[in-house]
Structures are given as structure tokens and as C-alpha cells.
Write an enzyme that holds these catalytic residues in place. Structure first.
Site, short mmCIF file in Angstrom:
data_model
loop_
_atom_site.label_atom_id
_atom_site.label_comp_id
_atom_site.label_asym_id
_atom_site.label_seq_id
_atom_site.Cartn_x
_atom_site.Cartn_y
_atom_site.Cartn_z
N ARG A 32 0.82 -1.21 0.00
CA ARG A 32 0.00 0.00 0.00
C ARG A 32 0.86 1.26 0.00
NH1 ARG A 32 -2.79 -4.19 1.76
NH2 ARG A 32 -5.06 -4.19 1.93
N GLY A 100 -1.09 -11.55 -5.39
CA GLY A 100 -2.51 -11.25 -5.49
C GLY A 100 -2.80 -9.84 -5.01
N ARG A 128 -5.76 -17.75 -10.03
CA ARG A 128 -6.59 -17.13 -8.99
C ARG A 128 -7.66 -16.23 -9.59
NH1 ARG A 128 -2.80 -14.90 -4.31
NH2 ARG A 128 -4.83 -14.80 -3.28
N SER A 174 -12.95 -9.87 1.77
CA SER A 174 -11.61 -9.67 1.22
C SER A 174 -11.18 -8.22 1.33
CB SER A 174 -11.60 -10.10 -0.25
OG SER A 174 -10.46 -9.57 -0.89
N GLN A 176 -8.57 -7.17 -0.14
CA GLN A 176 -8.07 -6.80 -1.46
C GLN A 176 -9.18 -6.20 -2.30
OE1 GLN A 176 -6.28 -10.37 -3.01
NE2 GLN A 176 -4.58 -10.31 -1.56
N ASP A 327 -4.40 -15.42 6.79
CA ASP A 327 -3.18 -16.04 6.26
C ASP A 327 -2.53 -17.00 7.26
OD1 ASP A 327 -3.40 -14.75 3.83
OD2 ASP A 327 -2.23 -13.02 4.47
N LYS A 354 -6.44 -18.75 -2.17
CA LYS A 354 -5.16 -18.10 -1.85
C LYS A 354 -4.09 -18.53 -2.86
CE LYS A 354 -6.76 -15.77 1.50
NZ LYS A 354 -6.91 -14.33 1.30
N ARG A 403 3.39 -19.84 2.26
CA ARG A 403 2.95 -20.12 3.64
C ARG A 403 2.79 -21.62 3.90
NH1 ARG A 403 2.56 -14.93 5.33
NH2 ARG A 403 1.51 -13.49 3.91
C1 S3P Z 1 -4.29 -8.96 1.91
C2 S3P Z 1 -5.54 -9.46 2.09
C3 S3P Z 1 -5.82 -10.90 2.24
C4 S3P Z 1 -4.55 -11.68 2.54
C5 S3P Z 1 -3.40 -11.27 1.69
C6 S3P Z 1 -3.09 -9.81 1.90
C7 S3P Z 1 -4.14 -7.50 1.72
O1 S3P Z 1 -6.37 -11.37 1.04
O2 S3P Z 1 -4.80 -13.07 2.36
O3 S3P Z 1 -2.25 -12.03 2.00
O4 S3P Z 1 -2.99 -7.00 1.81
O5 S3P Z 1 -5.14 -6.83 1.50
P1 S3P Z 1 -7.96 -11.25 0.76
O6 S3P Z 1 -8.28 -9.83 0.69
O7 S3P Z 1 -8.20 -11.92 -0.56
O8 S3P Z 1 -8.60 -11.98 1.90
#
Ligand code: S3P
Length: 448
Positions: A32, A100, A128, A174, A176, A327, A354, A403
Site C-alpha cells: 500500500r 494477489g 486465482r 476480502s 483486497q 493467512d 489463496k 505459507r
Molecule cells: C491482503 C488481504 C488478504 C490476505 C493477503 C493480503 C491484503 O487477502 O490473504 O495475504 O494486503 O489486503 P484477501 O483480501 O483476498 O482476503
């Protein structure tokens, strides 16, 4: 999924783990910091940035959009942003490797600027679902071409011209997806309202406020929260201090809990309450984890941890805790294997999407090492074998998932027979120092 240049590693029982674990920077916050820096006006200076494959993939992509990113020393980066809405179309497809978070947040960040980019990655990332991000972005006016129903990569995204603010509910638990929408809202005209039932990690919200975005977060009567963002926003570059990653710390914490005689310290770990579900669960299991010197750094709570070998007992982990430890289930499953009694982990459906299908990958790893478990729908119930009762002896397929690799190496540090994982190269996506750090504490890990 298999990595072409895989490197197996074996972990075995040895002396107690002792000393201090200097855990690297938080992956979520590092990603970020680079992205907001690249969107901001002026200069952002970052310290403690995680130097890992995933973060470097994101840095490469942000340069391709026109931001200037310079590494000035280990973990010290300077980012010159373009200003919101001023990214330009990258000349070539963007390779996000295993990341991701990087790819999905960047999709949001470009979604309301009329530019085009193609997103791709390694075999894990290409498997994914991106539909969970690009479908909600349609409301802003984006168009895209992905592969099949799940909108797999390679995916080409065309940002919207003159996007308007939206009101939407994020059904997926999520961070993300939520973050992608918040970033898209920055360049949409008007006030966007984005709600979510699950209390997923809130680093985007905190950092957007620190960069000067007009953002508010309010709880909803029916649970969850609603976030408003005013656009078009102007972000101002600032200084970001990245705290140390609790999701990486988790592997050292559980190792110290299960290896006889261990006591380790982990200074300055991020303790944002939306990231501490594992610590809460381990405490409920009877873990001796002292949290000392709680303080704030860079707008986030941090603290020093002291962890001692502990007799663990099985517990119920409720589904609503999943967002705060999403995670950490693979390493919790390993801790549960050394406990007495059953540990039931509920509501793990998000684990299936994941870096690998983590529910299947964990189950297979447990089975190959003689640990009994049951999968009931999206719940995993691990039968504790007791502190000295985990047989080990398996070779675990890691499915390009960092992981899974670190979790089963942890198991090998305390199981009767060594545990081998088929590939440790992916560990560099989040925690390149892992092997050196664990060996520094006294762990024995060697090529089989
Ligand atoms: C993350 C959100 C999570 C997590 C990933 C990091 C992030 O994923 O599993 O390792 O930095 O926003 P999801 O948003 O898909 O749950």
C-alpha cells in the site's frame, strides 16, 4: 502447480530456539505504501519496506504507470508519484509474479483513469480469480478481457473515463477487493460508499487518511462497516514507517511454542487488531506469549513479543475470526497438531482462493505427516497428537505457496521424523530472510 526451478528443504528436531527474531516489514502495508506513493503528488519516503518478490513486482508495475521509485537502501524507498488520475498506460504486460495483493490493488488504482493495462503473473497467480475484483469495478465503468468466468490472468483492464462515485456492498470477505474499490473511488466524481460485513484489514483506510484523502469509516447497525471516499481526491506524499509483519512472525512464534526449551523475542511486531487473530487463538490454546511495550508507529499499533515453549490445548476457532487471521490457518493447523485435543477452525472458504487451495494443501500436509484431521464443508478439525506425538516423515507439496512451505518446515522442527517440503523458492515472495532467521534462532534446515 509446480515451480520449474524448485528447491526442496528438510527441517528436523534440534536444540531449543533462542534469541531475537528481527521480522521483516509487513507485506500488506509495504504494498500500500508503494501504491499510494505512486498515486500521490510529491515525494513519499518509506522505511522498513519489505524487500520481497511480491513487493518488487508491484514496484515494477508502478514504474510502468509513470511513477518514479528508487531504492535508497535496504527497506528505504523514495517514490515520486504522478498525482491521482495521471498514470499512463504501461507499454508492456505487467508481471505481478505471485502477488494477489499487488495486482488486485493496482487494478483498483487504475480503474478510474482512462488507460489500459494487461495483468499477468506466475502459474499460481494465473489460477486465482480476478472476477472478485473486476466485477465490482464494473460499476465505475471499467471494461476488461480475462480468461473464462473467473476472469483469470492474463487480463486486460480498460479504465473508465469520467467515472462517477458508486455505492456498493462488498460481499466477499476480502481486504483486497475492498481496497481496490477504495482506490478506484479516488478518481471518481462524488462520494463513494463501500460497505462490507467482514472486518477485514484496514491498512488502506488508515494510509489513505494519512495521505490526505477524505475518507470516513462508520460501523453499520447490522454489523460490518461503511467507508466513504470523496473523489476526485488529491493525495499528498508522506513518510511511511512499515511495521514488522505479524503474518511472517507467525512462523517463528509457532516454532518457539512447539520446540522444547525455546524462548524467543520478536521486537516491534504490527499488532493491528485486524491482524492478531492468531495470537488471540494461540493464547486461548494456552500459549505463553507476552506482549510488551505496546505503542504506536506509523499510525499502527505495534509491540514486542516474548514467546516460550508451551503445552497447547485444542480450541474452537469461530468463523468470524477468519478475517483477522486469514493467512495464519496453515501455521495454526501445525500448532494444533502439537496440541492436546481437537482444534476446530470454522468458515475457511476464503482459504480455497489463496496462493494455493490452502485448505487442501494443509490437509494433504497433515496427512503426509501422520496427523489426523477432518474437513467438514469449509471447516478443518485437526486432532492434536500432543507435544511429542507428531510423526512427521512426509514430503509436502507446497503448490507454489510460501505459507504452506514455512508452515510444514515449522512442523519438522518438532516432529519425530524430519519434514521435507518440495520447494522453498516461493518463500522469497514474502519472507526472503526466513531460512537465515530461523537458523539464527537454532533451527536445523538442510537440503534433503
Ligand atoms: C491482503 C488481504 C488478504 C490476505 C493477503 C493480503 C491484503 O487477502 O490473504 O495475504 O494486503 O489486503 P484477501 O483480501 O483476498 O482476503
Amino acid at each position: 502447480m509446480h515451480n520449474a526451478n524448485s528447491a526442496p528443504l528438510r527441517a528436523r528436531r534440534a536444540a531449543p530456539l533462542t534469541g531475537t527474531a528481527q521480522i521483516p516489514g509487513d507485506k500488506s502495508i509495504s504494498q500500500r505504501a508503494l501504491i499510494l506513493g505512486a498515486l500521490a503528488d510529491g515525494e513519499t519516503r518509506i522505511t522498513g519496506l519489505l524487500e520481497s518478490g511480491d513487493v518488487h513486482s508491484t514496484a515494477g508495475a508502478l514504474s510502468a504507470f509513470g511513477a518514479t521509485l528508487t531504492q535508497e537502501g535496504p527497506g528505504r524507498w523514495r517514490v515520486l508519484g504522478t498525482g491521482v488520475g495521471n498514470w499512463t498506460s504501461p507499454a508492456a504486460p505487467l508481471d505481478f509474479g505471485n502477488s494477489g495483493t499487488g495486482s488486485r490493488l493496482v487494478m483498483g488504482a487504475m480503474a478510474t483513469t482512462p488507460i489500459t493495462a494487461t495483468f499477468t503473473g506466475d502459474a499460481s497467480l494465473r489460477s486465482r480469480p480476478m472476477a472478485r475484483v473486476v466485477e465490482p469495478l464494473l460499476a465505475f465503468g471499467v471494461t476488461y478481457e480475462g480468461q473464462g468466468e473467473k476472469a483469470l490472468m492474463p487480463l486486460t483492464l480498460h479504465g473508465a473515463k469520467a467515472a462517477k462515485a458508486i455505492t456498493t456492498h462488498v460481499a466477499t470477505a476480502s481486504a483486497q477487493v475492498k481496497s481496490a474499490l477504495l482506490l478506484a473511488a479516488l478518481n471518481a466524481q462524488g462520494t463513494s460508499r463501500i460497505s462490507q460485513d467482514a472486518l477485514t484489514r484496514d491498512h488502506s483506510e488508515k494510509m489513505l487518511a494519512a495521505f490526505g484523502a477524505k475518507i470516513s469509516v462508520s460501523p453499520r447497525a447490522e454489523g460490518g462497516e461503511v467507508i466513504t471516499v470523496e473523489g476526485p481526491a488529491r493525495l499528498t506524499g508522506c513518510n511511511v514507517e512499515v511495521p514488522r509483519d505479524p503474518s511472517s512472525a507467525a512462523f517463528a512464534i509457532v516454532a518457539a511454542l512447539v520446540v522444547p526449551g525455546s524462548e524467543i523475542e520478536l521486537p516491534a511486531i504490527l499488532l493491528n487488531p485486524r491482524r492478531t487473530g492468531l495470537i488471540q487463538t494461540l493464547l486461548e490454546m494456552g500459549a505463553q506469549i507476552d506482549v510488551r511495550n505496546k505503542r504506536t508507529s506509523g499510525g499502527e499499533e505495534i509491540g514486542d513479543l516474548v514467546v516460550r515453549r508451551s503445552q497447547l490445548k485444542g480450541v474452537e476457532v469461530p468463523a468470524d475470526r477468519a478475517p483477522s487471521m486469514i493467512d495464519e490457518y496453515p501455521i495454526l493447523a501445525v500448532a494444533a497438531a502439537f496440541a492436546t485435543g481437537k482444534t476446530a477452525m470454522r468458515g475457511l472458504e476464503e482459504l480455497r482462493v489463496k496462493e494455493s487451495d490452502r485448505l487442501e494443501a494443509v490437509a494433504l500436509g497433515l496427512m503426509l505427516n501422520g496427523v489426523r484431521y477432518e474437513i467438514e464443508g469449509d471447516d478443518l478439525v485437526v486432532e492434536g497428537m500432543g507435544p511429542d506425538g507428531v510423526p512427521g516423515g512426509g514430503t509436502v507439496p507446497t503448490h507454489m505457496d510460501h505459507r504452506i512451505a514455512m508452515s510444514f518446515l515449522t512442523m519438522g522442527l518438532a516432529s519425530q521424523q524430519p519434514v521435507t517440503v518440495d520447494d522453498v523458492t516461493m518463500i522469497a515472495t514474502s519472507f526472503p530472510e526466513y531460512q537465515d532467521l530461523m537458523k539464527g534462532l537454532g533451527a536445523v534446515m538442510e537440503a534433503p
